[in-house]
Design a protein around this motif. Structure first.
Motif, PDB file in Angstrom:
ATOM      1  N   GLY A  13       0.796  -1.228   0.000  1.00 57.21           N
ATOM      2  CA  GLY A  13       0.000   0.000   0.000  1.00 57.21           C
ATOM      3  C   GLY A  13       0.824   1.272   0.000  1.00 57.21           C
ATOM      4  O   GLY A  13       0.270   2.372   0.085  1.00 57.21           O
ATOM      5  N   SER A  14       2.133   1.168  -0.120  1.00 61.87           N
ATOM      6  CA  SER A  14       3.003   2.350  -0.139  1.00 61.87           C
ATOM      7  C   SER A  14       3.671   2.504  -1.500  1.00 61.87           C
ATOM      8  O   SER A  14       3.991   1.503  -2.146  1.00 61.87           O
ATOM      9  N   SER A  15       3.913   3.757  -1.883  1.00 60.24           N
ATOM     10  CA  SER A  15       4.672   4.014  -3.114  1.00 60.24           C
ATOM     11  C   SER A  15       6.145   4.140  -2.746  1.00 60.24           C
ATOM     12  O   SER A  15       6.498   5.014  -1.944  1.00 60.24           O
ATOM     13  N   LEU A  16       6.976   3.282  -3.330  1.00 65.19           N
ATOM     14  CA  LEU A  16       8.407   3.278  -3.016  1.00 65.19           C
ATOM     15  C   LEU A  16       9.199   3.398  -4.316  1.00 65.19           C
ATOM     16  O   LEU A  16       8.636   3.254  -5.405  1.00 65.19           O
ATOM     17  N   VAL A  17      10.483   3.656  -4.188  1.00 65.06           N
ATOM     18  CA  VAL A  17      11.338   3.705  -5.380  1.00 65.06           C
ATOM     19  C   VAL A  17      12.465   2.700  -5.190  1.00 65.06           C
ATOM     20  O   VAL A  17      13.113   2.661  -4.136  1.00 65.06           O
ATOM     21  N   GLU A  18      12.665   1.880  -6.226  1.00 63.34           N
ATOM     22  CA  GLU A  18      13.773   0.925  -6.217  1.00 63.34           C
ATOM     23  C   GLU A  18      14.842   1.378  -7.209  1.00 63.34           C
ATOM     24  O   GLU A  18      14.534   1.991  -8.232  1.00 63.34           O
ATOM     25  N   ILE A  19      16.070   1.021  -6.865  1.00 60.76           N
ATOM     26  CA  ILE A  19      17.190   1.318  -7.757  1.00 60.76           C
ATOM     27  C   ILE A  19      17.865  -0.016  -8.087  1.00 60.76           C
ATOM     28  O   ILE A  19      17.912  -0.911  -7.238  1.00 60.76           O
ATOM     29  N   ALA A  20      18.334  -0.132  -9.318  1.00 62.91           N
ATOM     30  CA  ALA A  20      19.033  -1.369  -9.709  1.00 62.91           C
ATOM     31  C   ALA A  20      20.514  -1.081  -9.888  1.00 62.91           C
ATOM     32  O   ALA A  20      20.899  -0.020 -10.390  1.00 62.91           O
ATOM     33  N   TYR A  21      21.325  -2.045  -9.445  1.00 64.37           N
ATOM     34  CA  TYR A  21      22.759  -2.029  -9.733  1.00 64.37           C
ATOM     35  C   TYR A  21      23.052  -3.223 -10.620  1.00 64.37           C
ATOM     36  O   TYR A  21      22.409  -4.276 -10.480  1.00 64.37           O
ATOM     37  N   GLY A  22      24.038  -3.060 -11.498  1.00 70.65           N
ATOM     38  CA  GLY A  22      24.344  -4.150 -12.418  1.00 70.65           C
ATOM     39  C   GLY A  22      25.833  -4.452 -12.471  1.00 70.65           C
ATOM     40  O   GLY A  22      26.668  -3.576 -12.239  1.00 70.65           O
ATOM     41  N   TRP A  23      26.118  -5.715 -12.751  1.00 68.70           N
ATOM     42  CA  TRP A  23      27.498  -6.191 -12.967  1.00 68.70           C
ATOM     43  C   TRP A  23      27.552  -6.760 -14.375  1.00 68.70           C
ATOM     44  O   TRP A  23      26.818  -7.712 -14.701  1.00 68.70           O
ATOM     45  N   GLN A  24      28.414  -6.179 -15.224  1.00 69.90           N
ATOM     46  CA  GLN A  24      28.533  -6.654 -16.611  1.00 69.90           C
ATOM     47  C   GLN A  24      29.480  -7.843 -16.719  1.00 69.90           C
ATOM     48  O   GLN A  24      29.538  -8.511 -17.739  1.00 69.90           O
ATOM     49  N   ASP A  25      30.247  -8.084 -15.657  1.00 65.72           N
ATOM     50  CA  ASP A  25      31.132  -9.255 -15.617  1.00 65.72           C
ATOM     51  C   ASP A  25      31.250  -9.682 -14.151  1.00 65.72           C
ATOM     52  O   ASP A  25      31.794  -8.941 -13.323  1.00 65.72           O
ATOM     53  N   LEU A  26      30.751 -10.872 -13.847  1.00 67.35           N
ATOM     54  CA  LEU A  26      30.722 -11.328 -12.450  1.00 67.35           C
ATOM     55  C   LEU A  26      32.061 -11.892 -11.969  1.00 67.35           C
ATOM     56  O   LEU A  26      32.200 -12.177 -10.779  1.00 67.35           O
ATOM     57  N   HIS A  27      33.043 -12.038 -12.865  1.00 64.66           N
ATOM     58  CA  HIS A  27      34.298 -12.671 -12.424  1.00 64.66           C
ATOM     59  C   HIS A  27      34.984 -11.925 -11.278  1.00 64.66           C
ATOM     60  O   HIS A  27      35.373 -12.568 -10.291  1.00 64.66           O
ATOM     61  N   PRO A  28      35.144 -10.589 -11.344  1.00 63.13           N
ATOM     62  CA  PRO A  28      35.813  -9.915 -10.216  1.00 63.13           C
ATOM     63  C   PRO A  28      35.055 -10.115  -8.902  1.00 63.13           C
ATOM     64  O   PRO A  28      35.673 -10.301  -7.848  1.00 63.13           O
ATOM     65  N   LEU A  29      33.732 -10.117  -8.950  1.00 53.04           N
ATOM     66  CA  LEU A  29      32.932 -10.307  -7.728  1.00 53.04           C
ATOM     67  C   LEU A  29      33.127 -11.732  -7.187  1.00 53.04           C
ATOM     68  O   LEU A  29      33.265 -11.935  -5.978  1.00 53.04           O
ATOM     69  N   ALA A  30      33.170 -12.698  -8.088  1.00 53.72           N
ATOM     70  CA  ALA A  30      33.347 -14.088  -7.668  1.00 53.72           C
ATOM     71  C   ALA A  30      34.703 -14.295  -6.999  1.00 53.72           C
ATOM     72  O   ALA A  30      34.846 -15.151  -6.134  1.00 53.72           O
ATOM     73  N   ARG A  31      35.688 -13.481  -7.416  1.00 55.64           N
ATOM     74  CA  ARG A  31      37.034 -13.650  -6.847  1.00 55.64           C
ATOM     75  C   ARG A  31      37.166 -12.991  -5.484  1.00 55.64           C
ATOM     76  O   ARG A  31      38.126 -13.211  -4.766  1.00 55.64           O
TER      77      ARG A  31
END
Ligand SMILES: CC(C)(COP(=O)(O)OP(=O)(O)OC[C@H]1O[C@@H](n2cnc3c(N)ncnc32)[C@H](O)[C@@H]1OP(=O)(O)O)[C@@H](O)C(=O)NCCC(=O)NCCS
Length: 183
Positions: free
Chosen positions: A160-178
Motif C-alpha cells: 500500500g506504499s509508493s516506493l522507489v527501487e534502484i538497480a545495480y548491475g554487474w557486466q562481468d561477475l568474475h571480479p565479484l566471484a574472486r
C-alpha cells in the motif's frame, strides 16, 4: 566468536527456520521508515519458514541460496540468486536477497555471500547480474562497493506504499566471484 568462524555454505531444507528468523529480524531492523510498519509487524517467522522450506526443497537449476552459519551452527545471514526476474534484458542473473543479522553486519560476510552467488551464476553460464534495492536503503552503497553500477530506477507499490527501487548491475561477475573476506 569472530567472522572468520563463520562458514558460508549452500542452504539445506533444514535451514528454513534459521533463514526465516534472519529474514524477519532483518526486515524489522532494516526497513522501519521505508516499508509500512503494519507490514513489518505482520511478518511471521512460521509462515516465512514454510515458504523457505518449499523453496529449498524445489532447488530450481541455476538458482542458489547460501547461508552464513556461525560457530554455534546458527544461521546469521543468507543470500539467494538466480535467473533475472522481469524485463531487464541487460542482465542474465539477479541477486534476489542478501540479509545479515545486525550483530554480524560490517564484518565481511556480505562480501563472501556476494562472491558465492556470483560463483553460482557463473557456474551456470550467467556472466552478468543485477540487484534491486530500495533507493533509500543505505545497503545500496554496499552494492557500489561490490562493483555494481547504477543501472535503473523504478517506482513500485509495496504493502500500500509508493516506493522507489534502484538497480545495480554487474557486466562481468568474475571480479565479484574472486572477492572474499578481506580481499
Ligand atoms: C548490506 C549487507 C548485506 C552488507 O553486508 P556486510 O557484511 O555488512 O558488508 P561487508 O562487511 O562485507 O562490507 C563490504 C564492503 O562494503 C562496505 N559497506 C557495507 N555496507 C555498507 C553501507 N551500508 N554503506 C557503505 N559501505 C558499506 C564495507 O565498508 C566494506 O567496504 P571495504 O571493502 O572498504 O571493507 C548487510 O549490511 C545487511 O544485511 N544489511 C541489512 C539488510 C539489507 O539492507 N540488505 C540488502 C537489501 S537490498
Amino acid at each position: 566468536m569472530s567472522a572468520s568462524d563463520t562458514v558460508i555454505r549452500e542452504a539445506q531444507p533444514t535451514d528454513a527456520p534459521g533463514i526465516a528468523h534472519v529474514h524477519v529480524a532483518t526486515w524489522r531492523t532494516t526497513y522501519p521508515g521505508l516499508v509500512p510498519a503494519s507490514f513489518l509487524v505482520g511478518m511471521s517467522e512460521d509462515q516465512a519458514a514454510r515458504r523457505w522450506s518449499g523453496l529449498l526443497l524445489t532447488r530450481e537449476p541455476g538458482h542458489g541460496t547460501f547461508v552464513a552459519v556461525d560457530a554455534r551452527g546458527a544461521v546469521v545471514g543468507f543470500a539467494t540468486c538466480g535467473p533475472r526476474r522481469g524485463g531487464f534484458p541487460d542482465f542474465g542473473g539477479e541477486f534476489y536477497a542478501i540479509y545479515l543479522l545486525d550483530e554480524v553486519q560490517g564484518t565481511g560476510i556480505g562480501r563472501r555471500l556476494m562472491a558465492a552467488m556470483a560463483d553460482r551464476l557463473l557456474e551456470h553460464g550467467t556472466r552478468t547480474a543485477c540487484v534491486w534495492c530500495l533507493r533509500d536503503n543505505p545497503a545500496r552503497w554496499f552494492y557500489e562497493r561490490m562493483g555494481g553500477a547504477r543501472a535503473a530506477e523504478r517506482p513500485i507499490q509495496f504493502a500500500g506504499s509508493s516506493l522507489v527501487e534502484i538497480a545495480y548491475g554487474w557486466q562481468d561477475l568474475h571480479p565479484l566471484a574472486r572477492m572474499s573476506a578481506g580481499a
